[in-house]
Design an enzyme around this catalytic site. Structure first.
Site, short mmCIF file in Angstrom:
data_model
loop_
_atom_site.label_atom_id
_atom_site.label_comp_id
_atom_site.label_asym_id
_atom_site.label_seq_id
_atom_site.Cartn_x
_atom_site.Cartn_y
_atom_site.Cartn_z
N LYS A 217 1.74 -0.05 -3.22
CA LYS A 217 2.06 -0.58 -1.89
C LYS A 217 3.38 -1.37 -1.93
O LYS A 217 3.85 -1.74 -3.00
CB LYS A 217 0.92 -1.49 -1.39
CG LYS A 217 -0.43 -0.78 -1.27
CD LYS A 217 -0.40 0.31 -0.20
CE LYS A 217 -1.75 0.94 0.07
NZ LYS A 217 -2.30 1.74 -1.03
C1 LIG Z 1 -5.80 4.00 3.72
C2 LIG Z 1 -6.27 3.26 2.52
N1 LIG Z 1 -7.46 2.67 2.55
C3 LIG Z 1 -7.92 1.98 1.51
C4 LIG Z 1 -7.19 1.85 0.35
C5 LIG Z 1 -7.82 1.15 -0.78
O1 LIG Z 1 -7.08 0.15 -1.33
P1 LIG Z 1 -7.18 -0.19 -2.89
O2 LIG Z 1 -6.50 0.87 -3.65
O3 LIG Z 1 -6.50 -1.51 -2.98
O4 LIG Z 1 -8.64 -0.29 -3.23
C6 LIG Z 1 -5.92 2.44 0.27
C7 LIG Z 1 -5.00 2.33 -0.85
O5 LIG Z 1 -5.05 2.38 -1.95
C8 LIG Z 1 -5.45 3.19 1.38
O6 LIG Z 1 -4.27 3.79 1.34
#
Ligand SMILES: Cc1ncc(COP(=O)(O)O)c(C=O)c1O
Length: 382
Positions: A217
Site C-alpha cells: 500500500k
Molecule cells: C480490497 C482489500 N481488502 C482487504 C485487504 C486486506 O488487507 P491486509 O492485506 O492488510 O490484510 C486488502 C489488501 O491487502 C485489499 O486490497
C-alpha cells in the site's frame, strides 16, 4: 500501441533502463528508523505503546472520522468491522465480485456467506444500480426491519463496497440503497487512503470503514489495518474486542467476551506514524506519476483510468484497460518477461473454488474488466 513503447516509457519514468521495476515498492523517506528504534529502546514493541495511540489519532484526523482503531492488518479490521456491524453466523453479506480475496475472506471469517453483485465499469467499485437490482429481485424488508434474501431465507446483514485501486466507488448512491433496505454499510477502503468523494474521505460514508497498511500500500507499516467510525460505542467495542476483551485491572485476567488478538503492535505503529507524516507528499508524487501516464496514453488504443468528476483518487495502482483479453494477456507476458512488473485485476470471487457456490447477480461489467484491466508500476518515485 506497441508494448515496447509502453515499457520504454515506464523505464524512462522510473529512471531505470534495465533493472526490475516493481508494481509498488514501499517508500521510506522520513522518520521510520528513528521511531522504530525508539520502540526498541523503550522495550514497548508490542500492543501497548504511545505510537499506537498516535497512529489512531493521525488516522482519525486524516479521514475525518471521530474514532480510529488500529489492527494487525486490513483483513482483521474488516472481520472485526463486520462483527461490530452485527453480522452473525449464517447470515449474508453483499459485496462486489471484482475485489481482492480478503474482502470475501473477512465475510467468511465472520461466519457469513458472501453474495456478489456487479461493479461499475468506470469506478470498478460496487454498482449502486446492480445492488438495487439485486435487492429488488431477491430481498424484502420484514416487520422487524431486517433485510431478508427471499431466495435463501437468510438475513442480508451488511453491504461491503470496495474502492478499487483507490478510485472511489459511487458510495453516496450505494449508501442510499443500503438505507432503503436497512442494510448496514461497511466500506472496504483498504486501498483508498487519500481518496475522497467531494471533500469526504472514503471509509466514512457508512457505519464503519477499514484500511490496510500492507507492504504493497502507499502507506505501509509492514502489516497493519485500521477501523474508522463516528460511533463511540462501536469504537469502544472495537478496541475491547481487538484486545481479547480484557477488563482493565492492575493484575487480574478477566475477559468478558470471546474476542480477538487483533491489536496493532507498537513496533508497526511507529513505522505507520512515520509513513503517515509523509502521506501528502507521497500522494502528490503519485498524482504526478498518474498525470504522466495519462498524457502518455492520451488518444491511444489503451485507456488509462482517471478519477471521476467530483472525486479524488489516491492513484494507488495506476490502471490500464486494454481493448480485449488477448491484448491484456500479451501485455502481461511481455512486460513481466522484461522485468517490468504488471498484474491483471483479480479473478472474480465467484470463480474461486471456495466462493463458486455463492449467489450472484448479473456480473457483465466485472467480467468485462476482468478480461482487460492491468496495473502498471506505481511506486512513489525518488
Ligand atoms: C480490497 C482489500 N481488502 C482487504 C485487504 C486486506 O488487507 P491486509 O492485506 O492488510 O490484510 C486488502 C489488501 O491487502 C485489499 O486490497
Amino acid at each position: 500501441m506497441e508494448t515496447s513503447h509502453i515499457l520504454n516509457f515506464i523505464r524512462r519514468t522510473f529512471n531505470d533502463a534495465e533493472g526490475f521495476i516493481p508494481l509498488h515498492a514501499p517508500y521510506f523517506g522520513g522518520k521510520e528508523k528513528e521511531y522504530v528504534t525508539d520502540t526498541i529502546d523503550s522495550t514497548f514493541v508490542s500492543s501497548v505503546g504511545a505510537y499506537v495511540t498516535r497512529f489512531e489519532e493521525m488516522m482519525a484526523e486524516i479521514t475525518g472520522a471521530r474514532y480510529a482503531i488500529a489492527t494487525v492488518n486490513g483483513t482483521t479490521a474488516l472481520h472485526l468491522a463486520l462483527v461490530l456491524a452485527g453480522v452473525k453466523y449464517g447470515e449474508e453479506v453483499i459485496t462486489q465480485s471484482l475485489t481482492f480475496v480478503a474482502t470475501a475472506n473477512a465475510i467468511s471469517h465472520a461466519g457469513a456467506i458472501p453474495v456478489f453483485a456487479d461493479v461499475d465499469k468506470d469506478t470498478m467499485g460496487l454498482s449502486p444500480v446492480a445492488l438495487q437490482a439485486f435487492l429488488e429481485e431477491h430481498a424484502t424488508v420484514n416487520a422487524k426491519g431486517e433485510c431478508i434474501n427471499k431466495t435463501t431465507g437468510r438475513r442480508i446483514a451488511a453491504c461491503v463496497p470496495m474502492h478499487t485501486f483507490g478510485f472511489p466507488a459511487r458510495i453516496t448512491e450505494i449508501a442510499a440503497v443500503c438505507v432503503k433496505y436497512n442494510i448496514p454499510l461497511v466500506e472496504d477502503a483498504a486501498e483508498s487512503l487519500g481518496s475522497y468523494v467531494g471533500d469526504k474521505h472514503t471509509g466514512t460514508f457508512g457505519k464503519i470503514g477499514v484500511f490496510s497498511f500492507n507492504g504493497n500500500k502507499t502507506v505501509t507499516c509492514g502489516g497493519g489495518g485500521a477501523i474508522v467510525t463516528d460511533d463511540e460505542a462501536i469504537a469502544k467495542k472495537a478496541k475491547h474486542l481487538s484486545t481479547t476483551a480484557k477488563i482493565p485491572h492492575a493484575y487480574e485476567f478477566v475477559h468478558d467476551d470471546i474476542a480477538y488478538n487483533y491489536r496493532m503492535p507498537n513496533l508497526n505503529a511507529a513505522l505507520a506514524c512515520a509513513q503517515l507524516e509523509q502521506l501528502d507528499a507521497m500522494l502528490k508524487n503519485k498524482r504526478e506519476l498518474a498525470g504522466m501516464y495519462s498524457n502518455f496514453f492520451e488518444g491511444s488504443s489503451v485507456s488509462f483510468v482517471k478519477e471521476k468528476e467530483g472525486t479524488k483518487a489516491n492513484y494507488w495502482l495506476n490502471t490500464l484497460i486494454f481493448q480485449d483479453h488477448l491484448q491484456q494477456q500479451a501485455f502481461l507476458k511481455e512486460s513481466n518477461d522484461s522485468k517490468v512488473m504488471t498484474r491483471p485485476i483479480w479473478r472474480l470471487m465467484n470463480r474461486l473454488p471456495m466462493y463458486a457456490h455463492c449467489q450472484h447477480g448479473d456480473l457483465s461489467n466485472a467480467e468485462w474488466l476482468e478480461e482487460r484491466v492491468v496495473n502498471i508500476p506505481s511506486s512513489v518515485r525518488k
